[in-house]
Design an enzyme around this catalytic site. Structure first.
Site, mmCIF file in Angstrom:
data_model
loop_
_atom_site.group_PDB
_atom_site.id
_atom_site.type_symbol
_atom_site.label_atom_id
_atom_site.label_comp_id
_atom_site.label_asym_id
_atom_site.label_seq_id
_atom_site.Cartn_x
_atom_site.Cartn_y
_atom_site.Cartn_z
ATOM 1 N N LYS A 232 -8.616 3.165 -4.836
ATOM 2 C CA LYS A 232 -7.474 3.693 -5.581
ATOM 3 C C LYS A 232 -6.309 2.838 -5.134
ATOM 4 O O LYS A 232 -6.062 2.684 -3.925
ATOM 5 C CB LYS A 232 -7.277 5.163 -5.197
ATOM 6 N N TYR B 51 -3.509 1.538 0.477
ATOM 7 C CA TYR B 51 -2.055 1.545 0.290
ATOM 8 C C TYR B 51 -1.362 0.654 1.323
ATOM 9 O O TYR B 51 -1.252 1.029 2.492
ATOM 10 C CB TYR B 51 -1.514 2.970 0.440
#
Lengths: 237, 237, 237, 237, 237
Positions: free
Chosen positions: C161, C130
Site C-alpha cells: 500500500k 510509507y
C-alpha cells in the site's frame, strides 16, 4: 565470481535502468555459467529464483538497511531466518557487519547466532565486512581492511566480502589476516574502462583473493555476459 | 600458563608480524608442552584447533569487541554459545566484564547465564575482570583490582584474568579478594627485558596468583618456546 | 479495491461523523460487493467482523500508532499476532514500515518474522510502505516511492500500500520497482470532486497498480456505495 | 536476624579486613546459632555454603551492582536464576528494587518474574526496597520508606529489607504500609556504640519490624558472636 | 461499580489513613454487595483476597508505576502474568496504557500479548486508557478522551477505565468512540459533596457509560458503604 543484486534494498532503484530493475533479467545473467553464486534478499529470491530450474547457487543476504540513514551510526539487522533462506534454496547466507560502528556489538551478536545455526545446517556463511561509522577514518586503508578481514575469520566466516585497498602491494596483508577464510572483493561503483576491471581482477587474484562479488560493474555494463566471460577466464584459470 | 591469542579480534592484526598472524604458527607454540591452555575466539578455534591432535586444552573466549570504540563506555557481548565452544573441544570458556562501565549490568547478566550453563555442562568458567570506563580512575590501582577480583568470585568464576598492580607488596590483597577463585595475570604489552618477565613471574606467584595468561610477551618474543620454558620452570616448580 | 478503516487507531475519531464512527455501518459498505477486502485492527475485527456472515475478505492490520507523536521518528510495533488474525478470519495481514525512519530496522525485523510466519500459514502479506521521518524529504517523490515499493518486494510482500506520486507519467516506475508485488494506492484525504477520484483511478490502473486501498474517500462520501460502484467499474473491467 | 554479606559485590573489599574478606570466617559467625539466615551472592554461596553441613538457612541475592556508578540512575539486574539459587540450597531469594529510579520499571518487571517462579517453587521472596535516584529527596523520610514498603507488599514480597527512619514514633507507619509483608531493617554503616545498636533493636521491634538484616555491624564488631547473641536475645524473646 | 485499590502502588500510602491502609478493611467494603468488582495488584490479591470466601469478583491490575517519575514520559510495564492473576482468582485483568506517551508503543505491544492470552483463557480484559505525556495538552478534552476510548476498542478491550470530560453534553461522543467496549469512569480525587458524586453518576449513565471505577471517593468517605449503596441504586436501576 558472485553476482550481487541487493542494491534495490541497500541503494534503491536509482541504480537501475529499465532492464536491471527486473530481477528476471538479472537471473538470466546470473545463470549464464560465468557465476558461482547469485546474491539476493529473500523477496527477490522467493519470486525469481526457481531452485529447480537454475544452476547458479543462491546466496541469501540476511540483513540490509536502506540508504536514508546518512549521519547515523550504521546498523543492519536480520530480516530473514536461516530456515527461510534454506527453504528458498540457498547454499549460503550473507550478513553485513559494520565494523567499528557504535552498533557493532549488536550485529556481531546477531551474526554469531546465524553462524552457529547456518553451519549446523550445512550452509556456507559469508560476512560482508564493512568498516563504517564515525570511528572509521578510511574504509580502504590497509590496516582497517586487514582488521575487518581478521574479524571475519575470528567470527568463523567461511568467506568474506570486502573492499579492495586499491593497491596490489598491500592487499596481500588483508588476505593473510583472513587466514583460512576466503576473500571476495566488492565490485563497487561502475568502472567505465573494462580493461581496468580485468587488471584489478588479476591483482586481487595474485594477492590471494578468491574472486569478486560484483554487481553494478556487470549489470550496468553494455554487454554483461561478455564482460562476465572475460573476468571468469581470468578468475577460473 | 595460558597462551592468549584473541588479539586479532580485540586489537586487530597490527600486533602481528608475518609469523604471528598465522594461527597455525601460534598453535605450534601453544602445544609445545609449556602451556596449560590456549585462548581463541571461535573462528580461530574452528579452523586451527584440532581436538584430536592437540594436547593443550582449549579455552574459547565467548565475547569480544574491536578497538575502534575509543570514548565509548565499553561493552562486549556474547558471540559464541557454550554449546558451540564445547563442540570445538573447549574445556573452559572465558568472558570479559568491563567492571565499572555503564554497560556493566548487561555484561554481568549475560555472563551469569553463561556461568550457569557452562558449569551445568562441566566446563570451567573464566572471567576477564577489567575495570574500564569513565568511572574508573586507574585500572591497576590495588583497591580497584581487588574489587574486580572480588566480583569475579561473587559471580562464581573458577578463575579470573586480571592486571597486575605492579607491586608485589599489595597484589596479595587482590588475590585474597578472589578467595577460592584462581587468579591469572594478564601479560599485557611486550616487555623487552626477559629478566623483568621472569622477575614478575616470581612476584605474582608469591602473591598467590595461579599464573600468567600471556600473549604478546610470548609470540612477539625472539624465541617464544625458549621463553615459555623459562617461565614454565618458575610457575610449575 | 480495499476498504481501509484503521483511522480510529491512526488518527482518532475526529475523522468520523455519527455514522462512520460505527464499525457496523462501515461493515455494511464493505460487504456491498464492490470491495475485495476490508482492513481492520484486531479489536474492530473481533467485535464487528462475523466470518460466517460476511463475504468480503478480512485484512487485519498488525501494527499501528496514534497521531500524538509529532516530531518523533515514527515507529509502529506489532499489536496482534498472525494466529490471532487468522482466528478472526483474516486472509491477509498488513504492517506499516516507515521507510527511512531511524526506527526502520526495528520495523523491518519485526515485519520479516511476520512475513515468514504468515506465509507459512497461507496468509497474504501486505506492507504499508510509507517513507517518513527526518531523513525523508518528500513522501510523494518518484524515487522515494520507488525505493519504498522496491523494499516491499525485497521483503517479500505479496502486495504493498503506497502513496501515488500524483503524476501518471512517473508512477509506472514505482510499480515497476515493486516487480511481482501488487501495488495498492492509498486513498488519503477526502477529495471533494468525485470525477477527480475516478480520473486518478484510471491513471493508477494504467500505470500498472492493482487498485485502491481507500478509506475516507468512500466513507466520508455522500453516497459511499454509489461511489464505490463507480470506482469498481473502472478497476474491475 | 539475617547476616548480610553481599558487600564484596555492592561495595568492594574495602569494607573488609583480613578476617572479613574471607567468606569462611563469615560462615562461622553465620552458623553460630544467632542468625535465621545468611545472605550471599551465588559465587560465595557456591564456594562456601555447604548445604549438608550448615544449619543457618541460605538466602541468595539474585541481583547486584558495583559501587562505581555515582551519578547514574541506579539499576541492578538479575545475575542468578531461581533454579541456581535452589541448587545452592537457598530457602529464600532476594532482589533489590531501586524505588523511584528511572530504571524502576525494568527492575519491577524482572522481579515480578522471579516472584512468580520462586513462589511456584516454594521459596521465600525478599525485596530490598531502596528508594534511590534523582527523583528521591531522602531515603529515610517516613513517607518515602512507607511507599517503598508498600510497593514490596503490592509486589507480593514475603519480606522486605528497608532502612530505618531513625525515629521510633514514625517507623510504625512504614511497617503498617507493608501489611502482611515482614519488615527487616538494614543494618547500614558500622555503629561504634553497641548500646545504640541494642536500643535501635528494641525500637524497631516495638514498631512491628521482624528484625535486622545486618552486616557490617556484626562482622566489623570486635566480638561478632557476642554482639549477635545480645541482639538475638532482644529479637527472639 | 468497581472498587479500585491500587493507590498504594500508584500513589503511595499518603492517600491512606489508619483504616484505608489495611487491605482487609477495604475487602470488607468491596464485599458489601454494592460492587461488581475489586481491583488489586497481585501482592494485595495474594494476601487479602480469599477466592473461596468472597463473592465480589477480583480484577488484577497487571502493570503499575510509582509516583516518583514527574517529568518523565510515562511508562508502566507488566508485573504479573495472566496465569498468576488467574491463580489468584481473577475474572478480569487490567492494564494501563499511557496514550500519547513516547513509550506508548511499548505498552501497546505488551498489552496486546496480554489481551490475546487473557481472552484465550476466558478472562475479561480491561484497559486503563490514560492520555499522558508531553504530547498531550489536556487529559479531559473531549477529542483526546474519545481517541483514548477508541484505542481501547481497537485493541480489543472488553472494558476501559477512562476520565470523565466533566460535561454531560460531550461525554456521549467518548462512549460512542468506544463502540462495543464498556466504559467505566475513573473516580479520581475525593469530592467532598456527596450530592455532586450522585449527580455525576446520573450524568455518566445517561451518556452510556457502564459505571464507575471508584477508589478514594468511597474509601475516604465517612461512611463508605452508605455512599456505595446510594451510588449503586442509581447505577443498577
Amino acid at each position: 565470481m558472485l553476482l550481487a543484486y541487493d542494491h534495490g534494498f541497500e541503494r534503491g532503484p536509482s541504480d537501475f535502468d529499465e532492464h536491471s530493475i527486473d530481477p528476471a533479467w538479472i537471473m538470466d545473467i546470473a545463470d549464464s555459467g560465468y557465476f558461482t553464486g547469485v546474491i539476493f534478499q529473500k523477496g527477490i529470491a522467493s519470486k525469481y529464483y526457481d531452485k529447480k530450474k537454475y544452476k547458479v547457487p543462491l546466496i541469501v543476504k540476511l540483513n540490509g538497511k536502506t540508504a536514508f540513514h546518512a549521519g547515523e551510526e550504521p546498523i543492519s539487522l536480520q530480516n530473514c531466518t536461516v530456515d527461510e533462506a534454506r527453504e528458498l534454496g540457498a547454499v549460503a547466507v550473507g550478513y553485513t557487519i559494520y565494523v567499528g560502528s557504535e552498533n557493532e556489538q549488536q550485529m556481531i551478536q546477531e551474526f554469531s547466532k546465524i553462524e552457529e545455526e547456518a553451519h549446523a545446517k550445512g550452509l556456507i556463511v559469508m560476512g560482508w565486512m564493512y568498516p563504517r561509522g564515525k570511528h572509521v577514518k578510511s574504509d580502504i586503508d590497509k590496516e582497517t581492511l586487514a582488521y575487518a578481514a581478521r574479524l571475519g575469520q575470528e567470527l568463523n566466516c567461511d568467506a568474506i566480502k570486502i573492499k579492495y585497498t586499491g593497491r596490489p602491494e598491500n592487499f596481500g596483508w588483508v588476505v593473510k589476516a583472513a587466514g583460512k577464510t576466503a576473500v571476495f572483493v566488492v565490485g563497487g561503483e561502475k568502472v567505465e574502462d573494462e580493461e581496468a576491471v580485468l587488471k584489478t581482477t588479476r591483482e586481487i587474484i595474485e594477492c590471494g583473493a578468491a574472486g569478486w562479488a560484483v554487481g553494478r560493474n556487470i549489470w550496468q555494463a553494455k554487454e554483461p555476459k561478455a564482460l562476465a566471460k572475460k573476468i571468469a577466464e581470468i578468475l577460473y584459470k
